[in-house]
Design a protein around this motif. Structure first.
Motif, mmCIF file in Angstrom:
data_model
loop_
_atom_site.group_PDB
_atom_site.id
_atom_site.type_symbol
_atom_site.label_atom_id
_atom_site.label_comp_id
_atom_site.label_asym_id
_atom_site.label_seq_id
_atom_site.Cartn_x
_atom_site.Cartn_y
_atom_site.Cartn_z
ATOM 1 N N GLN A 164 3.267 10.516 -9.356
ATOM 2 C CA GLN A 164 2.548 10.864 -10.579
ATOM 3 C C GLN A 164 1.767 12.168 -10.408
ATOM 4 O OE1 GLN A 164 0.163 7.426 -11.416
ATOM 5 N NE2 GLN A 164 1.899 6.188 -12.165
ATOM 6 N N ILE A 165 1.166 12.341 -9.225
ATOM 7 C CA ILE A 165 0.432 13.580 -8.970
ATOM 8 C C ILE A 165 1.384 14.772 -8.972
ATOM 9 C CG2 ILE A 165 -0.910 14.826 -7.227
ATOM 10 C CD1 ILE A 165 -2.159 12.179 -6.424
ATOM 11 N N CYS A 166 2.570 14.587 -8.377
ATOM 12 C CA CYS A 166 3.547 15.680 -8.340
ATOM 13 C C CYS A 166 4.055 16.023 -9.742
ATOM 14 C CB CYS A 166 4.717 15.304 -7.436
ATOM 15 S SG CYS A 166 4.269 15.260 -5.681
ATOM 16 N N LYS A 167 4.068 15.024 -10.633
ATOM 17 C CA LYS A 167 4.441 15.327 -12.013
ATOM 18 C C LYS A 167 3.371 16.172 -12.692
ATOM 19 C CE LYS A 167 7.343 11.233 -12.795
ATOM 20 N NZ LYS A 167 7.497 9.973 -13.571
ATOM 21 N N LEU A 168 2.090 15.925 -12.304
ATOM 22 C CA LEU A 168 1.017 16.736 -12.880
ATOM 23 C C LEU A 168 1.063 18.169 -12.357
ATOM 24 C CD1 LEU A 168 -1.975 14.220 -12.678
ATOM 25 C CD2 LEU A 168 -0.700 14.898 -14.717
ATOM 26 N N PHE A 169 1.480 18.327 -11.092
ATOM 27 C CA PHE A 169 1.557 19.655 -10.476
ATOM 28 C C PHE A 169 2.982 19.865 -9.962
ATOM 29 C CE2 PHE A 169 -2.807 18.222 -10.045
ATOM 30 C CZ PHE A 169 -3.539 19.314 -10.475
ATOM 31 N N PRO A 170 3.929 20.168 -10.845
ATOM 32 C CA PRO A 170 5.328 20.325 -10.414
ATOM 33 C C PRO A 170 5.487 21.512 -9.463
ATOM 34 C CG PRO A 170 5.039 21.075 -12.673
ATOM 35 C CD PRO A 170 3.752 20.420 -12.289
ATOM 36 N N ARG A 221 0.828 -1.209 0.000
ATOM 37 C CA ARG A 221 0.000 0.000 0.000
ATOM 38 C C ARG A 221 0.861 1.257 0.000
ATOM 39 N NH1 ARG A 221 -1.580 3.304 3.935
ATOM 40 N NH2 ARG A 221 -0.736 1.924 5.553
ATOM 41 N N LEU A 222 1.909 1.267 0.818
ATOM 42 C CA LEU A 222 2.794 2.430 0.860
ATOM 43 C C LEU A 222 3.500 2.639 -0.480
ATOM 44 C CD1 LEU A 222 4.361 1.991 4.426
ATOM 45 C CD2 LEU A 222 2.617 3.635 3.719
ATOM 46 N N HIS A 223 3.896 1.527 -1.115
ATOM 47 C CA HIS A 223 4.561 1.645 -2.422
ATOM 48 C C HIS A 223 3.615 2.235 -3.457
ATOM 49 C CE1 HIS A 223 7.107 0.755 -5.825
ATOM 50 N NE2 HIS A 223 6.112 0.044 -6.382
ATOM 51 N N LYS A 224 2.366 1.738 -3.469
ATOM 52 C CA LYS A 224 1.399 2.261 -4.434
ATOM 53 C C LYS A 224 1.091 3.729 -4.158
ATOM 54 C CE LYS A 224 -0.883 -2.105 -5.581
ATOM 55 N NZ LYS A 224 -2.158 -2.872 -5.579
ATOM 56 N N GLN A 225 0.977 4.077 -2.877
ATOM 57 C CA GLN A 225 0.743 5.478 -2.548
ATOM 58 C C GLN A 225 1.909 6.348 -3.010
ATOM 59 O OE1 GLN A 225 -0.008 5.588 1.654
ATOM 60 N NE2 GLN A 225 -2.217 5.200 1.435
ATOM 61 N N SER A 226 3.133 5.839 -2.834
ATOM 62 C CA SER A 226 4.306 6.599 -3.271
ATOM 63 C C SER A 226 4.298 6.809 -4.778
ATOM 64 C CB SER A 226 5.579 5.860 -2.843
ATOM 65 O OG SER A 226 6.727 6.521 -3.327
ATOM 66 N N VAL A 227 3.944 5.743 -5.520
ATOM 67 C CA VAL A 227 3.890 5.866 -6.983
ATOM 68 C C VAL A 227 2.833 6.882 -7.392
ATOM 69 C CG1 VAL A 227 3.358 4.628 -9.116
ATOM 70 C CG2 VAL A 227 4.778 3.543 -7.365
ATOM 71 N N LEU A 271 -6.574 15.566 -4.711
ATOM 72 C CA LEU A 271 -6.018 14.290 -5.173
ATOM 73 C C LEU A 271 -5.232 13.590 -4.069
ATOM 74 C CD1 LEU A 271 -4.830 15.357 -8.749
ATOM 75 C CD2 LEU A 271 -6.810 13.943 -8.172
ATOM 76 N N VAL A 272 -4.431 14.358 -3.328
ATOM 77 C CA VAL A 272 -3.610 13.757 -2.275
ATOM 78 C C VAL A 272 -4.481 13.214 -1.143
ATOM 79 C CG1 VAL A 272 -1.893 14.266 -0.505
ATOM 80 C CG2 VAL A 272 -1.574 15.123 -2.825
#
Length: 231
Positions: free
Chosen positions: A156-162, A146-152, A215-216
């Motif tokens: 991805q969200i941070c790439k959308l909102f740099p 779960r932590l790994h998926k949350q990290s991924v 999103l977060v």
């Protein structure tokens, strides 16, 4: 008896004979009538006094009877109060006894429950160690995944909102300079000061932050409220 008065009548003047002439008879009748009236008035006076005495005695008897009744009522009330106090004392003793018994029973139950829980844990550790270990490992694996998926997802969200931090050496046209946090190349206000950036840029940066926060929060199951300012 009334004594005869002297009379001019020679016949009726004899004390051994009754009056026989009309004058003497009328004279005697008038005397008797006066005597009867006097006796009647005296009788009425005695009757009046007797009635007053009877009325006074009746009032005294009524008061005495009232006092007797009140005394009986007071005695009954005192007896009821005594019985009520006895019942109250007995009830308190009974409540204390029952309370003590309940405390003892609760203590025994608590001790028995603790013993049962301890025995259950010991039996689980003794007879099901592999199951417990397997469940623990499975839980750790699920948590790690779960932590790994949350990290991924967060990456991805941070790439959308740099986001990045810049330092403006030269003063811009709007008079801003110094260190700023950027999101999608839009400056965020410093701390809690909304006037540190132009209104158009403020609206854009805060809109990006709201979208990022939604999103977060959805992916991390974290609270949306915080107290860290705009950045």
């Amino acid at each position: 008896m009334m004594s005869k008065k002297a009379s001019n009548c020679a016949i009726c003047d004899n004390s051994n004979r009754a009056s026989i002439c009309a004058v003497c008879v009328n004279y005697r009748l008038n005397e008797y009538n006066s005597l009867l009236k006097s006796l009647k008035n005296h009788r009425d006076l005695l009757y009046s006094k007797l009635n007053e005495l009877i009325a006074a005695k009746g009032k005294a008897d009524d008061q005495l009877n009232w006092r007797v009744r009140q005394s009986e009522k007071l005695t009954n009330l005192k007896e009821k109060l005594r019985r009520s106090k006895e019942q109250l004392a007995q009830g308190k003793v009974k409540i204390e006894r029952v309370s003590h018994e309940l405390k003892v029973k609760y203590g025994v139950l608590k001790s028995a429950r603790g013993t049962l829980e301890k025995n259950r844990v010991e039996k689980l550790e003794k007879f099901y160690p592999n199951l417990i270990c397997t469940q623990s490992l499975g839980h750790m694996a699920i948590t790690s995944e779960r932590l790994h998926k949350q990290s991924v997802v967060i990456k991805q969200i941070c790439k959308l909102f740099p986001q990045r931090r810049v330092h403006l050496d030269e003063e811009r046209r709007d008079g801003s300079s110094g260190q700023y946090d950027l999101i999608c190349n839009a400056r965020l206000p410093r701390g809690l000061d909304p006037h540190s950036v132009p209104s158009e840029e403020l609206a854009a940066s805060l809109g990006y932050m709201v979208q990022l926060l939604n999103l977060v929060v959805h992916n991390l199951a974290a609270p949306a409220l915080h107290n860290s300012g705009f950045a």
